[in-house]
Write a protein that holds these residues in place. Structure first.
Motif, PDB file in Angstrom:
ATOM      1  N   PHE A  54       0.881  -0.990  -0.084  1.00  0.00           N
ATOM      2  CA  PHE A  54       0.001  -0.116  -0.066  1.00  0.00           C
ATOM      3  C   PHE A  54       0.859   1.251  -0.098  1.00  0.00           C
ATOM      4  CE2 PHE A  54      -2.727  -3.240   2.086  1.00  0.00           C
ATOM      5  CZ  PHE A  54      -3.601  -3.374   1.325  1.00  0.00           C
ATOM      6  N   GLY A  55       0.528   2.184  -0.959  1.00  0.00           N
ATOM      7  CA  GLY A  55       1.467   3.359  -1.245  1.00  0.00           C
ATOM      8  C   GLY A  55       2.673   2.996  -2.255  1.00  0.00           C
ATOM      9  N   ALA A  56       3.024   1.891  -2.594  1.00  0.00           N
ATOM     10  CA  ALA A  56       4.010   1.766  -3.279  1.00  0.00           C
ATOM     11  C   ALA A  56       4.044   2.603  -4.563  1.00  0.00           C
ATOM     12  CB  ALA A  56       4.402   0.229  -3.382  1.00  0.00           C
ATOM     13  N   GLU A  57       5.104   2.865  -5.163  1.00  0.00           N
ATOM     14  CA  GLU A  57       5.367   3.416  -6.403  1.00  0.00           C
ATOM     15  C   GLU A  57       6.043   2.502  -7.212  1.00  0.00           C
ATOM     16  OE1 GLU A  57       7.290   7.308  -8.568  1.00  0.00           O
ATOM     17  OE2 GLU A  57       6.155   7.562  -6.639  1.00  0.00           O
ATOM     18  N   GLN A  58       5.503   1.910  -8.299  1.00  0.00           N
ATOM     19  CA  GLN A  58       6.360   0.976  -9.341  1.00  0.00           C
ATOM     20  C   GLN A  58       7.501   1.626  -9.705  1.00  0.00           C
ATOM     21  OE1 GLN A  58       3.867  -0.348 -12.224  1.00  0.00           O
ATOM     22  NE2 GLN A  58       5.371  -1.991 -12.888  1.00  0.00           N
ATOM     23  N   ASP A  59       8.636   0.989  -9.651  1.00  0.00           N
ATOM     24  CA  ASP A  59      10.050   1.242 -10.015  1.00  0.00           C
ATOM     25  C   ASP A  59      10.791   1.984  -9.007  1.00  0.00           C
ATOM     26  OD1 ASP A  59       9.845   0.024 -12.652  1.00  0.00           O
ATOM     27  OD2 ASP A  59       9.080   1.628 -13.676  1.00  0.00           O
ATOM     28  N   ALA A  60      10.004   2.214  -7.815  1.00  0.00           N
ATOM     29  CA  ALA A  60      10.832   3.119  -6.843  1.00  0.00           C
ATOM     30  C   ALA A  60      11.538   1.980  -6.239  1.00  0.00           C
ATOM     31  CB  ALA A  60       9.745   4.016  -6.227  1.00  0.00           C
ATOM     32  N   ILE A  64      13.806  -2.307   3.115  1.00  0.00           N
ATOM     33  CA  ILE A  64      13.059  -2.976   4.311  1.00  0.00           C
ATOM     34  C   ILE A  64      13.234  -2.378   5.748  1.00  0.00           C
ATOM     35  CG2 ILE A  64      12.265  -5.080   5.504  1.00  0.00           C
ATOM     36  CD1 ILE A  64      12.698  -6.475   2.787  1.00  0.00           C
ATOM     37  N   ALA A  65      12.156  -1.663   6.434  1.00  0.00           N
ATOM     38  CA  ALA A  65      12.534  -0.871   7.628  1.00  0.00           C
ATOM     39  C   ALA A  65      12.425  -1.834   8.959  1.00  0.00           C
ATOM     40  CB  ALA A  65      11.368   0.351   7.619  1.00  0.00           C
ATOM     41  N   GLY A  66      13.260  -1.267   9.840  1.00  0.00           N
ATOM     42  CA  GLY A  66      13.201  -1.996  10.962  1.00  0.00           C
ATOM     43  C   GLY A  66      12.011  -1.940  12.154  1.00  0.00           C
ATOM     44  N   ARG A  67      11.037  -1.703  11.386  1.00  0.00           N
ATOM     45  CA  ARG A  67       9.697  -1.485  12.295  1.00  0.00           C
ATOM     46  C   ARG A  67       8.636  -2.648  12.292  1.00  0.00           C
ATOM     47  NH1 ARG A  67       7.541   4.138   9.720  1.00  0.00           N
ATOM     48  NH2 ARG A  67       9.432   5.357  10.351  1.00  0.00           N
ATOM     49  N   ASN A  68       8.560  -3.144  13.285  1.00  0.00           N
ATOM     50  CA  ASN A  68       7.630  -4.587  13.493  1.00  0.00           C
ATOM     51  C   ASN A  68       8.282  -5.755  12.896  1.00  0.00           C
ATOM     52  OD1 ASN A  68       6.039  -3.009  15.217  1.00  0.00           O
ATOM     53  ND2 ASN A  68       4.834  -2.261  13.280  1.00  0.00           N
ATOM     54  N   CYS A  81       7.677 -17.151   3.170  1.00  0.00           N
ATOM     55  CA  CYS A  81       7.433 -16.110   2.460  1.00  0.00           C
ATOM     56  C   CYS A  81       6.811 -15.160   3.607  1.00  0.00           C
ATOM     57  CB  CYS A  81       6.428 -16.123   1.187  1.00  0.00           C
ATOM     58  SG  CYS A  81       6.356 -14.542   0.432  1.00  0.00           S
ATOM     59  N   GLN A  82       7.351 -13.913   3.669  1.00  0.00           N
ATOM     60  CA  GLN A  82       6.822 -13.020   4.566  1.00  0.00           C
ATOM     61  C   GLN A  82       6.383 -11.673   4.046  1.00  0.00           C
ATOM     62  OE1 GLN A  82       9.415 -13.547   8.385  1.00  0.00           O
ATOM     63  NE2 GLN A  82      10.985 -13.348   6.553  1.00  0.00           N
ATOM     64  N   GLU A  83       5.301 -11.134   4.980  1.00  0.00           N
ATOM     65  CA  GLU A  83       4.870  -9.898   4.407  1.00  0.00           C
ATOM     66  C   GLU A  83       5.603  -8.776   5.312  1.00  0.00           C
ATOM     67  OE1 GLU A  83       1.005  -7.802   5.776  1.00  0.00           O
ATOM     68  OE2 GLU A  83       0.410  -8.878   3.782  1.00  0.00           O
ATOM     69  N   TRP A  84       6.042  -7.959   4.912  1.00  0.00           N
ATOM     70  CA  TRP A  84       7.048  -6.922   5.720  1.00  0.00           C
ATOM     71  C   TRP A  84       5.992  -5.779   5.940  1.00  0.00           C
ATOM     72  CZ3 TRP A  84      11.490  -7.438   7.977  1.00  0.00           C
ATOM     73  CH2 TRP A  84      12.376  -8.744   7.865  1.00  0.00           C
ATOM     74  N   PRO A  85       5.877  -5.111   7.201  1.00  0.00           N
ATOM     75  CA  PRO A  85       4.766  -4.035   7.443  1.00  0.00           C
ATOM     76  C   PRO A  85       5.085  -2.815   6.917  1.00  0.00           C
ATOM     77  CG  PRO A  85       6.167  -4.996   9.457  1.00  0.00           C
ATOM     78  CD  PRO A  85       6.296  -5.895   8.589  1.00  0.00           C
ATOM     79  N   THR A  86       6.502  -2.503   7.004  1.00  0.00           N
ATOM     80  CA  THR A  86       6.844  -1.091   6.533  1.00  0.00           C
ATOM     81  C   THR A  86       8.191  -1.120   5.595  1.00  0.00           C
ATOM     82  OG1 THR A  86       6.176  -0.378   8.557  1.00  0.00           O
ATOM     83  CG2 THR A  86       7.315   1.162   7.353  1.00  0.00           C
ATOM     84  N   LEU A  87       7.894  -0.510   4.426  1.00  0.00           N
ATOM     85  CA  LEU A  87       9.333  -0.249   3.558  1.00  0.00           C
ATOM     86  C   LEU A  87       9.384   1.251   3.391  1.00  0.00           C
ATOM     87  CD1 LEU A  87       8.130  -3.074   2.868  1.00  0.00           C
ATOM     88  CD2 LEU A  87       9.328  -2.947   0.963  1.00  0.00           C
ATOM     89  N   GLY A  98      11.437   9.911   2.564  1.00  0.00           N
ATOM     90  CA  GLY A  98      10.171  10.266   3.463  1.00  0.00           C
ATOM     91  C   GLY A  98       9.002   9.621   3.043  1.00  0.00           C
ATOM     92  N   GLU A  99       8.944   8.569   2.087  1.00  0.00           N
ATOM     93  CA  GLU A  99       7.764   7.903   1.608  1.00  0.00           C
ATOM     94  C   GLU A  99       7.710   6.484   1.942  1.00  0.00           C
ATOM     95  OE1 GLU A  99       7.000   8.663  -2.604  1.00  0.00           O
ATOM     96  OE2 GLU A  99       7.845  10.658  -2.308  1.00  0.00           O
ATOM     97  N   PHE A 100       6.704   6.107   2.352  1.00  0.00           N
ATOM     98  CA  PHE A 100       6.715   4.569   2.790  1.00  0.00           C
ATOM     99  C   PHE A 100       5.635   3.728   1.840  1.00  0.00           C
ATOM    100  CE2 PHE A 100       7.846   7.268   6.215  1.00  0.00           C
ATOM    101  CZ  PHE A 100       8.981   6.604   6.760  1.00  0.00           C
ATOM    102  N   ALA A 101       5.927   2.639   1.948  1.00  0.00           N
ATOM    103  CA  ALA A 101       4.940   1.216   1.358  1.00  0.00           C
ATOM    104  C   ALA A 101       4.718   0.606   2.667  1.00  0.00           C
ATOM    105  CB  ALA A 101       5.446   0.650   0.242  1.00  0.00           C
TER     106      ALA A 101
END
Length: 117
Positions: A54-60, A64-68, A81-87, A98-101
């Motif tokens: 969610f919030g991802a921009e293609q080709d950006a 993988i952030a260290g949150r949760n 296979c895992q789903e990472w909460p914040t990128l 300053g943008e997140f997926a």
């Protein structure tokens, strides 16, 4: 495996082999492709395939952030296979943009410009 075989036999009797093959083949292909994807870690640089995050921009490029902690993937259901909460999106120099997926699954990730890590 016996239960799966029984279910397939029932489905083929009810719907025919071609209809069952049409339903099952895409699932097998998706599972096989997801199984080949590398497992990720915090700090890896990745690109998302445009259908995940969610919030991802293609080709950006994202880090993988260290949150949760990650959760098991619900898209492909491949064990491991895992789903990472914040990128966090990064610029060409690797600095935070300053943008997140959010909620991005490994099966929908590709290596970033310098590979993962």
């Amino acid at each position: 495996m016996h239960l799966l075989e029984s279910a397939l036999q029932f489905a083929m009797r009810e719907h025919g082999a071609d209809a069952v093959r049409a339903l099952v083949s895409p699932v097998i292909e998706r599972y096989a492709a997801a199984e080949k994807k590398p497992r990720r870690q915090r700090g890896d640089l990745v690109k998302l395939d445009g259908t995940s995050g969610f919030g991802a921009e293609q080709d950006a490029v994202y880090r993988i952030a260290g949150r949760n902690e990650p959760d098991p993937c619900i898209l492909c259901e491949v064990p491991g296979c895992q789903e990472w909460p914040t990128l966090e999106r990064v610029d060409d120099a690797g600095n935070p943009a300053g943008e997140f997926a959010y909620h991005a699954s490994e099966c929908r990730m590709d290596d970033g410009p310098s590979g993962a890590g």
